[in-house]
Design a protein around this motif. Structure first.
Motif, PDB file in Angstrom:
ATOM      1  N   SER A 239      29.575  41.218  43.640  1.00 19.36           N
ATOM      2  CA  SER A 239      31.310  41.385  43.199  1.00 19.36           C
ATOM      3  C   SER A 239      31.679  40.013  44.632  1.00 19.36           C
ATOM      4  O   SER A 239      30.708  39.569  45.384  1.00 19.36           O
ATOM      5  CB  SER A 239      32.052  42.538  43.252  1.00 19.36           C
ATOM      6  OG  SER A 239      31.950  42.437  44.731  1.00 19.36           O
ATOM      7  N   LEU A 240      33.128  40.139  43.753  1.00 19.82           N
ATOM      8  CA  LEU A 240      33.759  38.787  44.781  1.00 19.82           C
ATOM      9  C   LEU A 240      33.578  39.627  46.219  1.00 19.82           C
ATOM     10  O   LEU A 240      33.639  38.407  47.222  1.00 19.82           O
ATOM     11  CB  LEU A 240      35.152  39.069  44.094  1.00 19.82           C
ATOM     12  CG  LEU A 240      36.016  38.219  44.955  1.00 19.82           C
ATOM     13  CD1 LEU A 240      35.103  36.555  44.646  1.00 19.82           C
ATOM     14  CD2 LEU A 240      37.240  37.488  44.176  1.00 19.82           C
ATOM     15  N   LYS A 241      34.104  40.144  46.118  1.00 19.87           N
ATOM     16  CA  LYS A 241      33.867  41.409  47.477  1.00 19.87           C
ATOM     17  C   LYS A 241      32.865  40.985  48.602  1.00 19.87           C
ATOM     18  O   LYS A 241      33.140  40.237  49.587  1.00 19.87           O
ATOM     19  CB  LYS A 241      34.498  42.847  47.743  1.00 19.87           C
ATOM     20  CG  LYS A 241      34.469  43.443  48.662  1.00 19.87           C
ATOM     21  CD  LYS A 241      34.606  44.425  49.278  1.00 19.87           C
ATOM     22  CE  LYS A 241      35.277  44.766  49.803  1.00 19.87           C
ATOM     23  NZ  LYS A 241      35.801  46.829  49.865  1.00 19.87           N
ATOM     24  N   GLY A 242      31.666  41.081  47.885  1.00 22.86           N
ATOM     25  CA  GLY A 242      30.759  40.611  48.382  1.00 22.86           C
ATOM     26  C   GLY A 242      29.750  39.533  48.575  1.00 22.86           C
ATOM     27  O   GLY A 242      29.958  39.394  50.425  1.00 22.86           O
ATOM     28  N   GLN A 243      30.423  38.982  47.996  1.00 19.95           N
ATOM     29  CA  GLN A 243      29.811  37.037  47.854  1.00 19.95           C
ATOM     30  C   GLN A 243      30.899  36.750  48.996  1.00 19.95           C
ATOM     31  O   GLN A 243      30.534  36.098  50.170  1.00 19.95           O
ATOM     32  CB  GLN A 243      30.420  36.538  46.770  1.00 19.95           C
ATOM     33  CG  GLN A 243      30.157  35.086  46.609  1.00 19.95           C
ATOM     34  CD  GLN A 243      28.573  35.186  46.616  1.00 19.95           C
ATOM     35  OE1 GLN A 243      27.969  35.493  46.739  1.00 19.95           O
ATOM     36  NE2 GLN A 243      28.370  33.564  47.418  1.00 19.95           N
ATOM     37  N   PHE A 334      33.107  41.074  38.222  1.00 21.50           N
ATOM     38  CA  PHE A 334      33.459  40.097  39.017  1.00 21.50           C
ATOM     39  C   PHE A 334      34.293  40.511  40.193  1.00 21.50           C
ATOM     40  O   PHE A 334      34.388  40.787  41.623  1.00 21.50           O
ATOM     41  CB  PHE A 334      34.775  39.587  38.535  1.00 21.50           C
ATOM     42  CG  PHE A 334      34.993  38.177  39.110  1.00 21.50           C
ATOM     43  CD1 PHE A 334      33.488  36.808  39.627  1.00 21.50           C
ATOM     44  CD2 PHE A 334      35.854  37.626  39.749  1.00 21.50           C
ATOM     45  CE1 PHE A 334      34.114  35.818  40.340  1.00 21.50           C
ATOM     46  CE2 PHE A 334      36.484  37.317  40.629  1.00 21.50           C
ATOM     47  CZ  PHE A 334      35.928  36.052  41.095  1.00 21.50           C
ATOM     48  N   VAL A 335      35.550  41.993  39.869  1.00 27.08           N
ATOM     49  CA  VAL A 335      36.511  42.672  41.175  1.00 27.08           C
ATOM     50  C   VAL A 335      36.328  43.864  41.317  1.00 27.08           C
ATOM     51  O   VAL A 335      35.976  43.819  42.420  1.00 27.08           O
ATOM     52  CB  VAL A 335      37.401  42.698  40.493  1.00 27.08           C
ATOM     53  CG1 VAL A 335      38.777  41.083  39.693  1.00 27.08           C
ATOM     54  CG2 VAL A 335      37.431  43.680  39.346  1.00 27.08           C
ATOM     55  N   GLY A 336      34.410  44.799  40.896  1.00 19.36           N
ATOM     56  CA  GLY A 336      34.719  45.796  41.494  1.00 19.36           C
ATOM     57  C   GLY A 336      33.930  45.945  42.765  1.00 19.36           C
ATOM     58  O   GLY A 336      33.994  44.782  43.348  1.00 19.36           O
ATOM     59  N   PRO A 337      34.045  46.780  43.435  1.00 23.21           N
ATOM     60  CA  PRO A 337      33.973  47.265  44.924  1.00 23.21           C
ATOM     61  C   PRO A 337      32.388  46.963  45.166  1.00 23.21           C
ATOM     62  O   PRO A 337      32.655  46.861  46.222  1.00 23.21           O
ATOM     63  CB  PRO A 337      34.651  48.190  45.371  1.00 23.21           C
ATOM     64  CG  PRO A 337      34.870  48.849  44.094  1.00 23.21           C
ATOM     65  CD  PRO A 337      34.972  48.695  42.787  1.00 23.21           C
ATOM     66  N   LEU A 338      31.496  47.245  43.989  1.00 20.38           N
ATOM     67  CA  LEU A 338      30.156  47.265  44.426  1.00 20.38           C
ATOM     68  C   LEU A 338      29.829  46.807  43.328  1.00 20.38           C
ATOM     69  O   LEU A 338      29.472  47.515  42.200  1.00 20.38           O
ATOM     70  CB  LEU A 338      29.945  48.758  45.178  1.00 20.38           C
ATOM     71  CG  LEU A 338      27.913  48.307  45.177  1.00 20.38           C
ATOM     72  CD1 LEU A 338      27.885  46.873  46.677  1.00 20.38           C
ATOM     73  CD2 LEU A 338      27.722  49.694  46.147  1.00 20.38           C
TER      74      LEU A 338
END
Length: 421
Positions: A239-243, A334-338
């Protein structure tokens, strides 16, 4: 390809996938977790979120109580038999996912062979991984597609039941529900909420009301509040968070408790995790709100005179509705935490939605083809080190992002004259 040949081809492909269980059932990493948890439940244990309830602190049980009770009957069977049954269920899920999408466009004229070929190339690595891991995500995605397809036909009760099951097993599909709020489908939303509540109360029959309530609270602490541990030790977050974390922070893979730390550092900065997480939340909120605004605007400007693609039950252009839902599916990933790699099987819906509407738009068609080639070709590059580098570099994240951009672009151009061919 005529309808008869197309049906025979699809049937042969499904039969081939079923037969490939000879290969897939040897691994089924995630299914083994479900099976171990089911055996623990059958032995009388009810501490679902204890590390040894399944297969350890990393491969632990992370679902609400409903799922383990639904899965438990399969745990009565010997592991090889249960694994084969699970593989066949996943094969059936693929068939359901495809037919749910194809049925929406059955009365429309579009280049079926080219659109579905491109869609297949985009998602084939994710479907292959889902089959190999035996993750329930494939079944959940198929049920979500079926529920959304029924919803677009105005069949609220079965649609709500299927969507409620998917939300109960995997919470993230709830991010598709705002579509029905924007389009004022409040009866459907109410049914989803009621059925979801009922499904989560059903385990009280086995665990007791107090026991079930305590397990739900423990699930919340373990999965929602304690998400950080699983993000650090579970699958690479796409997701965006991981990236953002891999790109702008120093990720210490040596801290992974399972010893799987052979990932290259790809960061270009060394910001604090809290700073990057705040950026993720801000970008995600803006994107989600922007997506809802785009859905609302595209619905208002829809060409109501286009009767060929209109569902008689709801007066809604199914191509537009599928695009709008496809946008929320992309936003969800895309926006999910994982977002792990197997979650990207859900890209099948938006890819087909864009292809049906915009195949004659040269730029969109070429972009889809490029994404399809990259998505299907990169996993073929030799070497485990290379594949791990591609994973942390975010090639799958950028595939998902590209599809999100194409869906948004197509929606923004809704009702405009087609571009050059």
């Amino acid at each position: 390809m005529g309808p008869r040949k197309r049906t025979l081809f699809i049937a042969a492909a499904i039969a081939l996938i079923a037969a490939m269980g000879v290969v897939f059932v040897r691994n089924l990493t995630d299914f083994a977790v479900y099976y171990a948890a089911g055996r623990s439940l059958l032995s009388g244990r009810t501490d679902l979120y204890a590390p040894d309830f399944a297969r350890g602190v990393v491969m632990d049980y992370r679902y609400l109580p409903f799922f383990i009770l639904a899965f438990a009957p399969l745990s009565f069977a010997p592991y090889p038999v249960a694994a084969w049954v699970w593989h066949l269920l996943n094969t059936a899920a693929i068939a359901l996912a495809i037919t749910s999408i194809a049925s929406m466009y059955s009365g429309l004229s579009y280049n079926r062979t080219k659109v579905w070929t491109v869609a297949f190339l985009v998602v084939v690595p994710y479907f292959a991984m889902a089959l190999d891991y035996g993750n329930v995500q494939l079944i959940v995605t198929a049920l979500m597609f079926a529920g959304l397809s029924l919803a677009l036909r105005g069949r609220d009760l079965p649609a709500a039941a299927l969507l409620a099951v998917t939300i109960t097993v995997k919470i993230v599909p709830a991010l598709t529900l705002p579509y029905f709020a924007v389009t004022r489908r409040f009866t459907l939303l109410g049914l989803v909420l009621i059925i979801t509540a009922v499904l989560n109360l059903l385990p009280s029959i086995y665990f007791g009301v107090a026991g079930n309530g305590d397990l739900i609270a423990r699930w919340y602490d373990h999965v929602i509040v304690g998400q950080e541990f699983h993000e650090a030790n579970g699958p690479i977050n796409l997701s965006l968070k991981g990236q953002l974390q891999r790109t702008f922070t120093e990720v210490d893979y040596t801290q992974r408790v399972d010893g799987d730390h052979r990932y290259a550092a790809v960061n270009v900065a060394a910001l604090s995790t809290s700073t990057v997480d705040r950026a993720w939340m801000a970008i995600s909120a803006c994107l989600f709100i922007g997506g809802l605004v785009l859905i609302w605007v595209s619905a208002r400007t829809s060409d109501s005179t286009n009767q060929e693609a209109t569902e008689a039950t709801e007066g809604t252009d199914v191509r537009l509705a599928a695009l709008q839902i496809g946008l929320l599916i992309c936003v969800m990933l895309f926006v999910g935490p994982l977002t792990s790699k197997v979650y990207l099987v859900a890209l099948l819906w938006p890819v087909v939605a864009v292809g049906v509407v915009a195949w004659d738009h040269a730029a969109v068609r070429r972009a889809l083809i490029v994404v399809a080639i990259l998505s299907s070709a990169l996993p073929l590059l030799p070497g485990r080190t290379m594949q791990r580098l591609l994973l942390v570099a975010g090639t799958d994240f950028y595939v998902s992002t590209a599809i999100l951009g194409l869906v948004a672009f197509t929606l923004m151009r809704w009702n405009r004259p087609p571009g050059p061919k």
